[in-house]
Design a protein around this motif. Structure first.
Motif, PDB file in Angstrom:
ATOM      1  N   SER A  37      -9.956   7.282   1.285  1.00 49.29           N
ATOM      2  CA  SER A  37      -8.873   7.098   2.261  1.00 49.29           C
ATOM      3  C   SER A  37      -8.304   8.409   2.784  1.00 49.29           C
ATOM      4  N   HIS A  44      -4.222   7.180   0.523  1.00 45.17           N
ATOM      5  CA  HIS A  44      -3.612   5.958   0.010  1.00 45.17           C
ATOM      6  C   HIS A  44      -3.911   5.815  -1.482  1.00 45.17           C
ATOM      7  N   ASP A  66       0.842  -1.180   0.000  1.00 45.37           N
ATOM      8  CA  ASP A  66       0.000   0.000   0.000  1.00 45.37           C
ATOM      9  C   ASP A  66       0.883   1.237   0.000  1.00 45.37           C
TER      10      ASP A  66
END
Length: 204
Positions: free
Chosen positions: A200, A75, A63
């Protein structure tokens, strides 16, 4: 005569005692002998230990966390490999050519923060639409407003020779404008790239 007989009996008793002692030592129980115990211990210690199961690395790329200087972090989608530039600065760029077959070019994501004097979101959207349209040579439209991470922002969209353009921008409590921009090649769904990133996003 009596004395000699007593002496003979004592001598015989001594011989029998000595023979009895030798017999006890020679008939040692094999179950409890040191040799038997040592053999059992060696057999136990010689048993090989089971090896640990092999480590299997994940087939998914790691990630990728992106952080701007003072406003947000987010992210990137972890299903592809990314090249990033300027992490933790005022402007960050990320690109990937790891796109499905049939799609041309690459996916581009950039995020920028800069201070503003005014706090009129509509005015900022118009200013950003004009400046980004000229800089990227893309005709842009303000298509609405959406709240990300509790902060309301504007949305700009357009299309160019490089693909589809999507931008979200918002002003934080310190009057710093943050924009996150995407260029996604034709043939790919813009939402597949935009939505995971915006979902995110975290304000610092």
């Amino acid at each position: 005569m009596h004395t000699r007989r007593m002496m003979a009996l004592l001598a015989a008793a001594s011989v029998l005692a000595a023979l009895s002692g030798c017999s006890d030592k020679g008939e040692e129980d094999p179950k409890t002998s040191p040799t038997s115990e040592a053999s059992s211990s060696a057999s136990t210690s010689a048993e090989p230990a089971r090896p640990d199961p092999p480590h299997r690395p994940s087939s998914r790329p790691p990630d990728r966390l992106i952080t701007l200087h003072s406003t947000v972090s987010f992210h990137l989608p972890d299903t592809v490999e990314w090249a990033t530039y300027g992490d933790k600065s005022l402007s960050v760029v990320a690109e990937t050519t790891d796109v499905p077959d049939g799609a041309e070019d690459y996916v581009h994501v950039d995020a920028t923060e800069f201070p503003r004097i005014d706090d009129d979101l509509a005015a900022m959207a118009e200013s950003e639409r004009t400046s980004q349209g000229k800089r990227r040579q893309i005709p842009l439209k303000t298509t609405g407003y959406r709240t990300i991470g509790g902060v309301r922002g504007f949305v700009l969209e357009g299309r160019s020779a490089k693909g589809q353009y999507y931008e979200w921008g918002a002003l934080n409590a310190k009057n710093v404008l943050t924009t996150v921009c995407f260029i996604v090649p034709d043939g790919l769904d813009v939402a597949d790239w935009v939505e995971p990133v915006l979902a995110s996003l975290q304000w610092q």
